[in-house]
Design an enzyme around this catalytic site. Sequence first.
Site, PDB file in Angstrom:
ATOM      1  N   PHE A 197      -1.927  -7.572  -8.002  1.00 21.80           N
ATOM      2  CA  PHE A 197      -2.405  -8.747  -7.277  1.00 21.80           C
ATOM      3  C   PHE A 197      -3.593  -8.429  -6.370  1.00 21.80           C
ATOM      4  CE2 PHE A 197      -1.465 -11.031  -3.100  1.00 21.80           C
ATOM      5  CZ  PHE A 197      -2.222 -12.152  -3.404  1.00 21.80           C
ATOM      6  N   ASP A 204      -0.532   8.364 -14.110  1.00 28.15           N
ATOM      7  CA  ASP A 204       0.755   8.134 -13.461  1.00 28.15           C
ATOM      8  C   ASP A 204       0.733   8.877 -12.129  1.00 28.15           C
ATOM      9  OD1 ASP A 204       3.422   8.106 -12.631  1.00 28.15           O
ATOM     10  OD2 ASP A 204       4.198   8.298 -14.673  1.00 28.15           O
ATOM     11  N   LEU A 236      -3.779   1.399  -3.593  1.00 31.49           N
ATOM     12  CA  LEU A 236      -2.914   0.228  -3.531  1.00 31.49           C
ATOM     13  C   LEU A 236      -1.616   0.416  -4.300  1.00 31.49           C
ATOM     14  CD1 LEU A 236      -5.580  -2.555  -4.264  1.00 31.49           C
ATOM     15  CD2 LEU A 236      -4.707  -1.875  -2.022  1.00 31.49           C
ATOM     16  N   ALA A 237      -1.594   1.346  -5.235  1.00 35.70           N
ATOM     17  CA  ALA A 237      -0.439   1.489  -6.126  1.00 35.70           C
ATOM     18  C   ALA A 237       0.817   1.790  -5.324  1.00 35.70           C
ATOM     19  CB  ALA A 237      -0.698   2.597  -7.140  1.00 35.70           C
ATOM     20  N   ALA A 238       1.830   0.985  -5.515  1.00 30.35           N
ATOM     21  CA  ALA A 238       3.084   1.136  -4.781  1.00 30.35           C
ATOM     22  C   ALA A 238       4.112   0.180  -5.352  1.00 30.35           C
ATOM     23  CB  ALA A 238       2.886   0.831  -3.295  1.00 30.35           C
ATOM     24  N   TYR A 274      12.063   0.184   1.644  1.00 25.06           N
ATOM     25  CA  TYR A 274      10.624  -0.013   1.437  1.00 25.06           C
ATOM     26  C   TYR A 274       9.857   0.383   2.699  1.00 25.06           C
ATOM     27  CZ  TYR A 274       6.129  -2.350   1.168  1.00 25.06           C
ATOM     28  OH  TYR A 274       4.774  -2.614   1.208  1.00 25.06           O
ATOM     29  N   LYS A 294       7.275   3.784   3.468  1.00 29.57           N
ATOM     30  CA  LYS A 294       5.913   3.729   3.987  1.00 29.57           C
ATOM     31  C   LYS A 294       5.766   4.581   5.252  1.00 29.57           C
ATOM     32  CE  LYS A 294       3.835   0.929   1.061  1.00 29.57           C
ATOM     33  NZ  LYS A 294       2.646   1.328   0.293  1.00 29.57           N
ATOM     34  N   ASN A 338       2.254  -9.984   5.964  1.00 28.28           N
ATOM     35  CA  ASN A 338       2.361 -10.813   4.760  1.00 28.28           C
ATOM     36  C   ASN A 338       1.023 -11.437   4.406  1.00 28.28           C
ATOM     37  OD1 ASN A 338       5.153 -10.655   5.952  1.00 28.28           O
ATOM     38  ND2 ASN A 338       5.637 -11.767   4.085  1.00 28.28           N
ATOM     39  N   ARG A 384       6.549 -15.571   9.819  1.00 27.57           N
ATOM     40  CA  ARG A 384       5.731 -14.463   9.344  1.00 27.57           C
ATOM     41  C   ARG A 384       4.273 -14.670   9.720  1.00 27.57           C
ATOM     42  NH1 ARG A 384       9.923 -12.534   9.084  1.00 27.57           N
ATOM     43  NH2 ARG A 384      11.019 -11.578   7.315  1.00 27.57           N
TER      44      ARG A 384
END
Length: 301
Positions: free
Chosen positions: A14, A51, A73-75, A141, A145, A167, A202
Amino acid sequence: MANATLLITGAAGFTGRHLIAAANAKGYRCVAVTQNAGSKVSGAHDTLVADLLDPAALEQTIAQAAPDYIVHLAAISFVAHGSTVEIYQVNQLGTINLLDAVQKSAPGIRKILIASSANIYGNTTDLPITEATPPAPVNHYGMSKVTMELATKLYADLPIVMSRPFNYTGCGQNPNFLIPKIVNAFKAGHKDIDLGNLDVSRDFSDVRDVVTAYLRLLETQNTAPAYNICSGTPTSLLTVLAMLNDLAGYELRVSVNPDFVRNDEINTLYGSPALLESTIGSYRQYALNDTLEWMLREQGN
């Protein structure tokens, strides 16, 4: 930044798609890194497959791309992801592997922006949240982080800046997330929807503003170690529903489904954008109502 190479991990996701569009507009040569072979990321100059859990492949990918800048950003970003082990493997170990690869294969890197999360702050009552607020995660999660951020301190030789986005939403976000789920219900003409906790507030931003902040942080010479990416304003879920009712022209009936209620839910979460704005200036162009209207208007997600 004309001719500079920007490598983006998680580029097919996204945020990555919106970041590539914004970076292209500024003249970056974007290299997209994805995990799946055959993926072609729109707008990217090259798409490379690696990967995060394969150190050798990552090192080869970094060497091939020769980036000037990296946005990581990969997570696994869905709090309710089913596998706790995978959350830590990807979010913590994957980041360590990336930084090891950069040390070996990109000694001239100008800056690395790593996406952490405001979830590290947990259910704090010290509001608005600043970058000095102590971490107190309430789920795996958020904890993944925190441990990821701590691990990056072992790479003091690298020019790392950490983002802690609150958010944010926009077109293309996975419908597992709350706002696209509600928007999609309106777009489908549904009259009813099941949700979880309604008594939550939020700090919502537009993804287009978030990627603008990311690019400015890359381009700013003097940066702090970490920045909250936020609007500074809490908005309740009930207010979001009222905005969408108004934009869609009818009222969606909401039922609370106990299966969707999380015991570790963070009740109110909003941050202070003061440090970020003192560094990159005013950057936000979209109010939440603008974002919701955009999401309702666009085809697909």
